[in-house]
Design a protein around this motif. Structure first.
Motif, short mmCIF file in Angstrom:
data_model
loop_
_atom_site.label_atom_id
_atom_site.label_comp_id
_atom_site.label_asym_id
_atom_site.label_seq_id
_atom_site.Cartn_x
_atom_site.Cartn_y
_atom_site.Cartn_z
N ARG A 114 38.19 33.50 25.01
CA ARG A 114 38.33 32.35 25.91
C ARG A 114 37.63 32.55 27.26
NH1 ARG A 114 39.71 27.52 23.64
NH2 ARG A 114 41.51 27.71 22.25
N GLY A 115 37.35 33.80 27.61
CA GLY A 115 36.71 34.07 28.89
C GLY A 115 37.68 33.93 30.05
N GLU B 119 43.78 28.41 32.28
CA GLU B 119 43.42 29.32 33.36
C GLU B 119 44.69 29.96 33.90
OE1 GLU B 119 41.14 29.39 37.71
OE2 GLU B 119 40.54 27.98 36.14
N LEU B 120 44.72 31.29 33.92
CA LEU B 120 45.90 32.00 34.41
C LEU B 120 45.94 31.96 35.93
CD1 LEU B 120 45.87 35.18 32.12
CD2 LEU B 120 47.04 33.00 31.73
N SER B 121 47.15 31.86 36.48
CA SER B 121 47.32 31.88 37.92
C SER B 121 47.26 33.32 38.43
CB SER B 121 48.66 31.27 38.31
OG SER B 121 49.73 32.11 37.88
N LYS B 122 47.01 33.46 39.72
CA LYS B 122 47.02 34.78 40.34
C LYS B 122 48.37 35.44 40.12
CE LYS B 122 46.34 37.16 44.78
NZ LYS B 122 47.61 37.93 44.67
N GLN B 123 49.45 34.66 40.20
CA GLN B 123 50.80 35.21 40.04
C GLN B 123 51.01 35.75 38.62
OE1 GLN B 123 50.11 32.20 41.42
NE2 GLN B 123 50.52 32.78 43.57
N ILE C 285 29.53 40.61 38.48
CA ILE C 285 29.94 41.66 39.41
C ILE C 285 29.52 41.31 40.84
CG2 ILE C 285 29.47 44.05 40.10
CD1 ILE C 285 29.54 44.76 37.12
N VAL C 286 28.30 40.82 41.01
CA VAL C 286 27.82 40.45 42.34
C VAL C 286 28.66 39.31 42.92
CG1 VAL C 286 25.88 39.46 43.62
CG2 VAL C 286 25.49 41.31 41.99
N ALA C 287 29.03 38.35 42.08
CA ALA C 287 29.80 37.19 42.55
C ALA C 287 31.24 37.55 42.90
CB ALA C 287 29.79 36.10 41.48
N VAL C 288 31.85 38.44 42.13
CA VAL C 288 33.26 38.78 42.33
C VAL C 288 33.47 39.81 43.44
CG1 VAL C 288 35.26 39.89 41.22
CG2 VAL C 288 33.94 38.16 39.99
N SER C 289 32.52 40.69 43.62
CA SER C 289 32.69 41.77 44.60
C SER C 289 32.85 41.24 46.02
CB SER C 289 31.49 42.72 44.54
OG SER C 289 31.63 43.72 45.53
N GLU D 70 40.01 33.82 38.15
CA GLU D 70 40.81 34.72 37.31
C GLU D 70 40.26 36.14 37.34
OE1 GLU D 70 42.47 32.72 33.36
OE2 GLU D 70 40.39 32.13 33.74
N THR D 71 38.93 36.26 37.22
CA THR D 71 38.30 37.59 37.22
C THR D 71 38.55 38.29 38.55
OG1 THR D 71 36.58 36.73 35.75
CG2 THR D 71 36.15 38.83 36.80
N THR D 72 38.46 37.53 39.64
CA THR D 72 38.72 38.10 40.98
C THR D 72 40.16 38.57 41.08
OG1 THR D 72 37.03 36.70 42.00
CG2 THR D 72 38.72 37.63 43.45
N ALA D 73 41.10 37.75 40.62
CA ALA D 73 42.52 38.12 40.68
C ALA D 73 42.80 39.37 39.85
CB ALA D 73 43.38 36.95 40.19
#
Length: 437
Positions: A50-51, A17-21, A225-229, A56-59
């Protein structure tokens, strides 16, 4: 903090999992140019397989949103919410042309930044280029001024909004990584959030004419999209197993939209259901209606009393188009010279329609791009499309073709006949609205 791009790619390749940074660093590199197309493609492919987690999607979404200009409406003294809609793309999808003016007539503000056609699906930006004089690429000051004055302004994508996404999307398009739900989510939301919205409704197309040709993918996009927005957002999954409305092509779709807003013809029921559902959801999200029943009543009222049509006319005029477009659309919107109604070989009921093949045939007519540099012929396309469940006979065409030469006309006629199946048995009309998330 500096990172090595190849190490970020390796982390995602190996399932970490990638960090926000890390994501912020990579997106900054995309924007500033020190991340190459090859590296963008590699991370996109790693993400495809890998998804990404919700974090991650939010960042990624927020990093791409802030990679360019973010519109601020707080100093514009608007007396209503800033709302918008986005479609994942369909054949004959002219819903935005009707939705913007309707929401404006109901008290909302719609600063819609639209896209060009992609693959077999048409683009809203391309449709507005059919209107003589219409400035689909104004500066931001004009864009905001028209939005405030009229209530809606529909323009094309600008390099100042989410520029990182422009590079990522261009690379995804040529590396077979378009269908990644995290990347789709970040791409759509980064642009919409940069427009300064307070509410968003998604039109997730599902069917043979959509990019999401299976329900699992359509639901996945909607839920992501609904979850991340971070703003009030809903997603409606709508049917794309037949052409939307009766027209497909640029001039034909603009004319159908004008006729719809003016009430010149009976509204095609399935298209009307989609328009009302999306508009109702937006009015509720923006607290312009207490419930969907009240919202639907407001929508029908502004269509019946001409308020929505007037908003469309005001928007066209304010952005440089003709003042009398609504009264004289045929004066400005010219069809291709060759016209032919296409009839089925046997009478019966319309059983099914291959919308993707129809969308591709518009490109073959010249109404879409085979390569990015192609110039679109807005005059070609289809009108009078039948609908699934319709009775077809020697007096009722499957569709009417507009073309510029005999070879294109013949090819289009053949495509229509091959794409629409006729049954001797009566066929049930499908529902336009499949699911709301």
């Amino acid at each position: 903090m500096n990172y090595l791009p190849q190490e970020i790619i390796r982390h995602k390749r190996d399932g970490a999992e990638l960090s926000k940074q890390e994501i912020d660093f990579f997106v900054q590199g995309i924007t500033e140019g020190y991340i190459s197309e090859g590296q963008i493609g590699a991370l996109a492919m790693a993400t495809f397989f890998r998804g990404m987690s919700r974090d991650e999607t939010t960042a990624l979404t927020m990093a791409m949103k802030t990679s360019g200009k973010v519109l601020d409406w707080s100093k514009m003294d608007l007396n209503g919410p800033v709302l918008d809609k986005h479609s994942t793309g369909g054949v004959g999808d002219k819903i935005s042309l009707m939705l913007g003016p309707i929401i404006a007539a109901c008290g909302g503000y719609v600063p819609m930044i639209s896209g060009r056609g992609l693959g077999h699906t048409g683009g809203t930006f391309d449709k507005f280029e059919t209107i003589p004089g219409y400035n689909a690429t104004p500066d931001f000051a004009t864009f905001q001024k028209v939005t405030k004055q009229v209530g809606c302004a529909i323009i094309g994508q600008t390099p100042d909004i989410a520029p990182a996404d422009r590079r990522v999307y261009a690379t995804r398009d040529i590396t077979a990584t378009v269908e990644s739900i995290p990347l789709i989510t970040a791409s759509i939301l980064s642009k919409k959030l940069a427009a300064g919205l307070e509410g968003l409704v998604m039109d997730i197309k599902f069917g043979n004419g959509a990019f999401a040709d299976n329900m699992e993918m359509a639901e996945g996009i909607a839920e992501s999209i609904v979850a991340v927005s971070p703003i009030p957002t809903s997603a409606i999954i709508t049917d794309m197993n037949q052409v939307i409305g009766h027209a497909a092509g640029h001039v034909t779709e603009v004319i159908e939209s004008i006729e719809y807003l003016k009430g010149d013809h009976l509204k095609e029921p399935l298209m009307h259901d989609v328009v009302v559902s999306l508009c109702s959801e937006l009015l509720c999200l923006g607290k312009l209606a207490d419930n969907h029943k009240e919202a639907a009543q407001k929508i029908e009222q502004v269509l019946a009393n001409g308020a929505a049509a007037e908003k469309f006319a005001q928007m066209v005029s304010a952005l440089g188009g003709p003042n009398d477009l609504m009264d004289n659309p045929d004066k400005y919107m010219k069809h291709a010279p060759l016209k032919q109604a296409v009839f089925a070989d046997t009478a019966g009921y319309v059983q099914s329609m291959n919308s993707r093949d129809i969308g591709l045939s518009i490109i073959q007519l010249g109404g879409g791009r085979k390569v990015a540099s192609d110039v679109i012929d807005h005059s070609v396309g289809y009108a009078d499309f039948c609908k699934i469940g319709d009775v077809i006979d020697s007096n009722t065409p499957l569709a009417t073709v507009y073309a510029n030469d005999e070879d294109s006309l013949k090819a289009a006629v053949k495509t229509i006949k091959n794409s629409i199946k006729i049954s001797a048995e009566q066929v049930k009309t499908p529902q336009a609205i499949i699911k709301t998330v």
